[in-house]
Motif scaffolding. Structure first.
Motif, short mmCIF file in Angstrom:
data_model
loop_
_atom_site.label_atom_id
_atom_site.label_comp_id
_atom_site.label_asym_id
_atom_site.label_seq_id
_atom_site.Cartn_x
_atom_site.Cartn_y
_atom_site.Cartn_z
N MET B 160 0.83 -1.21 0.00
CA MET B 160 0.00 0.00 0.00
C MET B 160 0.86 1.26 0.00
N ASP B 161 2.02 1.21 0.69
CA ASP B 161 2.91 2.38 0.68
C ASP B 161 3.40 2.66 -0.74
N LEU B 162 3.72 1.60 -1.47
CA LEU B 162 4.18 1.78 -2.86
C LEU B 162 3.07 2.39 -3.71
N LEU B 163 1.86 1.83 -3.61
CA LEU B 163 0.77 2.29 -4.47
C LEU B 163 0.33 3.71 -4.10
N ALA B 164 0.06 3.92 -2.81
CA ALA B 164 -0.38 5.25 -2.37
C ALA B 164 0.74 6.27 -2.60
N GLY B 165 1.98 5.83 -2.40
CA GLY B 165 3.13 6.72 -2.59
C GLY B 165 3.26 7.16 -4.03
N ALA B 166 3.05 6.24 -4.97
CA ALA B 166 3.13 6.60 -6.39
C ALA B 166 2.09 7.66 -6.73
N VAL B 167 0.89 7.51 -6.17
CA VAL B 167 -0.16 8.51 -6.41
C VAL B 167 0.25 9.85 -5.82
N TRP B 168 0.75 9.81 -4.57
CA TRP B 168 1.16 11.06 -3.89
C TRP B 168 2.24 11.79 -4.68
N VAL B 169 3.30 11.05 -5.06
CA VAL B 169 4.41 11.68 -5.79
C VAL B 169 3.91 12.25 -7.12
N ARG B 170 3.08 11.48 -7.81
CA ARG B 170 2.64 11.92 -9.13
C ARG B 170 1.70 13.12 -9.08
N VAL B 171 0.70 13.07 -8.24
CA VAL B 171 -0.32 14.14 -8.30
C VAL B 171 -0.09 15.27 -7.29
N VAL B 172 0.62 14.99 -6.20
CA VAL B 172 0.81 16.05 -5.20
C VAL B 172 2.20 16.68 -5.34
N LEU B 173 3.25 15.87 -5.41
CA LEU B 173 4.59 16.44 -5.46
C LEU B 173 4.99 16.80 -6.89
N ARG B 174 4.88 15.87 -7.80
CA ARG B 174 5.35 16.09 -9.16
C ARG B 174 4.32 16.86 -9.99
N GLN B 175 3.05 16.65 -9.67
CA GLN B 175 1.93 17.34 -10.33
C GLN B 175 2.01 17.29 -11.85
N THR B 176 2.24 16.09 -12.35
CA THR B 176 2.19 15.91 -13.80
C THR B 176 0.98 15.06 -14.13
N PRO B 177 0.47 15.19 -15.37
CA PRO B 177 -0.76 14.46 -15.72
C PRO B 177 -0.56 12.95 -15.62
N ILE B 178 -1.64 12.25 -15.27
CA ILE B 178 -1.58 10.80 -15.26
C ILE B 178 -2.50 10.30 -16.36
N GLY B 179 -2.15 9.19 -16.95
CA GLY B 179 -2.98 8.63 -18.02
C GLY B 179 -4.21 7.94 -17.44
N GLU B 180 -5.12 7.62 -18.34
CA GLU B 180 -6.34 6.89 -17.98
C GLU B 180 -6.04 5.59 -17.24
N ASP B 181 -4.94 4.95 -17.65
CA ASP B 181 -4.66 3.61 -17.13
C ASP B 181 -3.62 3.62 -16.01
#
Lengths: 197, 197
Positions: B160-181
């Motif tokens: 869960m740390d890996l999965l939730a962490g990837a979301v956090w880094v992508r949308v909160v820290l890095r703030q780059t678009p994520i694809g549909e998938d």
């Protein structure tokens, strides 16, 4: 704690040359007081650089912090070259772990990245920081592809988001202890997956 | 901090009954102004609950926010039961993604979790929040173990740390678009690993 009482003038036009001191002041004040209470005035006072000089180089505290994030040696780490993708990724996880847990760099890194989460202007600069970081890490993935350790359609960005994210959630958000073998176990998850037995 | 301005009485003993309004006020003010500028006084004003009453239940803004994080319906999500570990994890990634990107919950979640990163007192409560969350997610991993999809030594917390962490880094820290998938690709990394071809 330096306060430039009557010492300005000396620093006029020295922006680039005293950049390191301005960055240090900005980042240490950020770590001490948080983003909301950070002011260019306080940065000027601590760095003993005239605030007019600072404003000439960076129009806002977000712009200055963005430059400081990318430019400060405190947040840098060497890109590993251990001979294997697994070894390199474990070294990268350990480097991120050190960055987010070892003071004084950790206080700065955590404060700056957390601040980016709720300042749209700072977030622009956080993006630059991450893009810069990923560009530095790129040789790890190029070498892995050459060695045949990474399929051509693998997404190194997502891989790093998973690994860095796990560290962030564990030590910054969840703040629970990590074992000695955290890097090994974390990398094993993304390289080996889950193998039911 | 407490300074009873002689107005207690009306709300005496109403703490639990008006708890939802206090939590809403605390979380919306946090999202608007950040943790550092949050005060019990402002929470009292917005919720129209006397600040003496609030202090009686929670001795500090950190304690109140901690209770609000765990207690607010805004930060809850249903635990999926899709019939497979892969399906459940993809649903959990989508739920975390929604939590961190869809206003108004996202503003609150990001502000609260980011604040926990630099407030040791709030961090204690963030730990409670995550422990509570992980306890809710546990059935996903128990069912997966029963179905033979997860080896006995698998570490659901790290997963869960890996999965939730990837979301956090992508949308909160890095703030780059994520694809549909994004959910599918992220879950595939931790379940399937990297398979060189």
């Amino acid at each position: 704690m330096v306060d430039g009482t009557g010492q300005h003038g000396r620093q006029r036009g020295e922006g680039p040359r005293r950049q390191g001191e301005i960055f240090d002041a900005a980042l240490s004040l950020l770590a001490e007081n948080g983003y909301e209470r950070l002011t260019i005035e306080a940065i000027a006072e601590r760095s003993t650089v005239n605030k007019t000089t600072i404003y000439r180089w960076w129009p806002s505290k977000a712009a200055l912090l963005g430059a400081a994030l990318v430019g400060t040696p405190a947040l840098r780490f060497d890109v590993p070259d251990t001979g294997s993708l697994r070894g390199d990724l474990e070294a990268l996880v350990d480097a991120v772990l050190a960055l987010l847990t070892k003071p004084p760099a950790a206080d700065v890194a955590v404060a700056a990245l957390a601040a980016a989460a709720h300042s749209p202007e700072l977030a622009v600069h956080a993006r630059t920081f991450f893009a810069d970081r990923l560009a530095r890490e790129n040789p790890v993935f190029e070498r892995a592809a050459t060695r045949g350790e990474l399929p051509p359609d693998a997404d190194p960005t997502l891989l790093m988001d998973l690994l860095a994210g796990a560290v962030w959630v564990r030590v910054v958000l969840r703040q629970t202890p990590i074992g000695e073998d955290f890097a090994r176990r974390t990398v094993s998850f993304v390289l080996d997956g889950v193998r039911p037995r």
